[in-house]
Design an enzyme around this catalytic site. Structure first.
Site, PDB file in Angstrom:
ATOM      1  N   ASP A 150       6.705   0.759   2.952  1.00  0.00           N
ATOM      2  CA  ASP A 150       7.875   1.580   2.895  1.00  0.00           C
ATOM      3  C   ASP A 150       7.357   2.837   2.366  1.00  0.00           C
ATOM      4  OD1 ASP A 150       7.225   0.858   0.379  1.00  0.00           O
ATOM      5  OD2 ASP A 150       9.269   0.613  -0.570  1.00  0.00           O
ATOM      6  N   GLY A 203      11.203   2.245  -5.692  1.00  0.00           N
ATOM      7  CA  GLY A 203      11.673   3.480  -5.971  1.00  0.00           C
ATOM      8  C   GLY A 203      12.297   3.508  -7.328  1.00  0.00           C
ATOM      9  N   GLY A 216       0.921  -1.193  -0.047  1.00  0.00           N
ATOM     10  CA  GLY A 216       0.006  -0.115  -0.062  1.00  0.00           C
ATOM     11  C   GLY A 216       0.853   1.194   0.006  1.00  0.00           C
ATOM     12  N   GLY A 217       2.146   1.103   0.248  1.00  0.00           N
ATOM     13  CA  GLY A 217       3.064   2.313   0.384  1.00  0.00           C
ATOM     14  C   GLY A 217       3.038   3.165  -0.796  1.00  0.00           C
ATOM     15  N   PHE A 218       3.389   2.459  -1.858  1.00  0.00           N
ATOM     16  CA  PHE A 218       3.502   3.069  -3.171  1.00  0.00           C
ATOM     17  C   PHE A 218       2.042   3.920  -3.619  1.00  0.00           C
ATOM     18  CE2 PHE A 218       3.080   3.307  -7.697  1.00  0.00           C
ATOM     19  CZ  PHE A 218       4.327   3.944  -8.175  1.00  0.00           C
ATOM     20  N   ASP A 260       6.739  -6.926 -11.782  1.00  0.00           N
ATOM     21  CA  ASP A 260       5.116  -6.585 -11.974  1.00  0.00           C
ATOM     22  C   ASP A 260       5.268  -5.268 -12.523  1.00  0.00           C
ATOM     23  OD1 ASP A 260       5.711  -5.107  -9.508  1.00  0.00           O
ATOM     24  OD2 ASP A 260       3.869  -4.190  -9.937  1.00  0.00           O
ATOM     25  N   CYS A 305      -1.147 -16.985 -28.423  1.00  0.00           N
ATOM     26  CA  CYS A 305      -2.177 -16.818 -27.616  1.00  0.00           C
ATOM     27  C   CYS A 305      -3.692 -16.781 -28.224  1.00  0.00           C
ATOM     28  CB  CYS A 305      -2.179 -15.244 -27.004  1.00  0.00           C
ATOM     29  SG  CYS A 305      -2.448 -13.780 -28.220  1.00  0.00           S
TER      30      CYS A 305
END
Lengths: 374, 374
Positions: B149, B219, B97-99, B269, B309
């Site tokens: 963080d 970061g 959740g920090g970002f 990700d 695909c």
């Protein structure tokens, strides 16, 4: 040789319900059948694999009006026809564009050989009549082509309904001239006549003098009371040609479908299951439910117990509500999958009931449950 | 006992690239791996079946910030955890959740034990810190939990970056206290330090004194030049603990992934493949293409020849362009399917190249083709 052969496999001995089978260039369609609507060369949010593997749709509907404007019939033809373009290898029925043009209201002008209108996409002037509609549907390459007609507005005076119906009958003959019987595409005529039984019967008679492969009933579910729609199907049922498929256009709710089958209807299409799905309205044997209601927030059960669709076998109502509230694309997709599966599975249940000789019991029980009286 | 075991199956003898395997409570993850982002308990427009059967994703990412606000961690826990809620039975990594809180900008206030902010949904005041993040991620039940963080802004002075990093290191220790080593959930620490190599190395050292099951690099990809990002990975690569998985967060383009693997990164990700898909941008070995360009209007070929695909094996660029222009939901879906398949298949190709000892050739050839120099 005709592109359509139709056989009746079973009848309800007490009424008009029948269980049939159509053979079309792209495959077999067991009837009664529901046709998911694929307006712009896609059944919204569904892949062909969803439609065949999960929903078990045997035929879908394409919209001439939308496809002629975007991406255009020439492009679809160049890409090998609508089947190849959208990767759907089962039968397709295309409508004539008449209904959508009619819906444009003031943007259209009716002439003797068709309708002049402005595209809702770019405002370009377009002319669509029996000749043009047959040409476009030939380019699309559908299995079943619909005659170009005018959908009589509701309400309409007897004279308005008569004039409109007479024009549609002249156009019907023109359509057959432009698309003679052939082995690639079947052509259905469309009964009009507004809410006047005698006009409807005249229309049916006019169509019977033309060699159509199937008979459709148009101009219903356009705002009239549901009893009037059912009464009109009652009027027509004894006169529909027994050896041809009967298609009631743009109808309807699950109980409408059951009422239609009971009056000899073999084919249905409607945007309701897919459009309602995107608005969070889901169909079950006990009527509709709205997934956004707070009562579903912590509900671990699926939309409908016993439903075998991917949505119901994997997800809770709580999860579906979360997707809807969060405006997730997957919400539209999972809801559409369920609703279309529900409609197609309902037709399978109807076919089985007719085959097994217990249509009246199935019909009565379904309607009682669906309408909340049991 | 730890919830994560990690083994290295092969190394590039000339560099840092490695091919590994993680064992997690919900299954095996072969690395290098790309994790599709499932922000609101759904990888946008994809079902779990798409992710496993077609995309072959072995692990996905969930967002603590979004889930805590809607539908709420209590509800997800009550519904049996995130896996059950979204019907995904393979591993899940949740961020802290920090970002996302950092991205709120002026709407948040940093305090010693976390961040106070207002929900973007309803404006409610919420407090999130190491303790709360661990509690929520425990309720979600992810396989890999990320430490809470602060994502140091870019640009930042040395002092700002140092202060921010020091706070994140204090929070990292707090996170481990609140989520001790256990057999259900692994915990990763996150290297911060802005664009200052010495701070980054200090951060890495601070984390190594805490018993984390994996090391992430946060970061990056926050606005800095790509060379700076790669230079920072060069700085860190020799110092990353060889026996733990290395995860660079929120990165990136296909060539970024290859550059990362070359510097010992095992996990990635990024929202790019899914977000770009919805905007019509598609990835191929020869770079990106935009499906809305007129040059695709009559193109019968798929997005990428040879791609296995569902989208590429069934649909032309012409059809995909039509869906995009007509704003059809299926457009987002088919495009997302291709892009995520492309990313995950690229990781499979990288794993094979490392295993077979030809990573440098694969890397160079891929980068040349992708960047249009071959």
């Amino acid at each position: 040789m005709s592109a359509l052969s139709f056989e009746i496999l079973a009848n309800d001995p007490a009424g008009f319900a029948r269980r049939g089978r159509m053979q079309l260039p792209h495959g077999i369609v067991d009837t009664p059948v529901f046709m998911p609507v694929g307006t712009q060369a896609t059944v919204k949010s569904m892949t062909p694999a969803d439609l065949t593997d999960d929903i078990q749709a045997s035929i879908i509907l394409g919209n001439t009006y939308h496809l002629m404007l975007r991406p255009g019939a020439d492009l679809v033809e160049k890409m090998g026809g609508l089947h190849k373009f959208m990767a759907w290898d089962r039968p397709i029925l295309t409508d004539s564009g008449g209904f959508q043009v009619w819906s444009l209201g003031e943007l259209r002008k009716i002439e003797e050989h068709g309708v002049r209108f402005r595209s809702h996409i770019d405002g370009a002037e377009v002319f669509l009549g029996p000749k043009e509609s047959m040409q476009i549907q030939r380019q699309l390459g559908s299995d079943i082509v619909m005659a170009f007609d005018e959908c009589t507005p509701y309400p309409a005076t007897f004279e308005e309904a008569n004039d409109s119906m007479q024009m549609s009958m002249r156009w019907a003959a023109e359509c057959r001239d432009h698309l003679p019987v052939n082995s690639n595409q079947a052509l259905f005529g469309i009964v009009q006549g507004g809410m006047y039984p005698e006009l409807r019967l005249q229309s049916l008679q006019a169509l019977s003098s033309i060699d159509f492969e199937g008979i459709a009933i148009g101009g219903l579910s356009v705002g009239e009371p549901k009893e009037d729609m059912i009464a009109m199907l009652d009027t027509l049922a004894p006169h529909l040609p027994a050896d041809k498929p009967h298609y009631v256009m743009g109808v309807g709710t699950p109980d409408d479908l059951i009422e239609g089958i009971d009056r000899g209807i073999d084919m249905f299409d409607c945007v309701m299951p897919s459009r309602n799905a995107r608005n969070g309205t889901l169909f079950t044997d006990h009527g509709k439910l709205n997934i956004k209601n707070l009562c579903h927030a912590e509900e671990e059960h699926p939309i409908m117990e016993g439903c075998t669709c991917y949505t119901c076998t994997h997800f809770s109502r709580a999860y579906l509500r979360h997707l809807y509230m969060a405006k997730e694309i997957l919400s539209s997709r999972l809801n559409t999958l369920h609703n279309l599966h529900y409609y197609c599975a309902l037709m399978q249940r109807a076919r089985t009931a007719i085959e097994e000789g217990n249509w009246p019991e199935f019909r009565d029980q379904f309607l009682q449950h669906y309408r909340g009286r049991a």
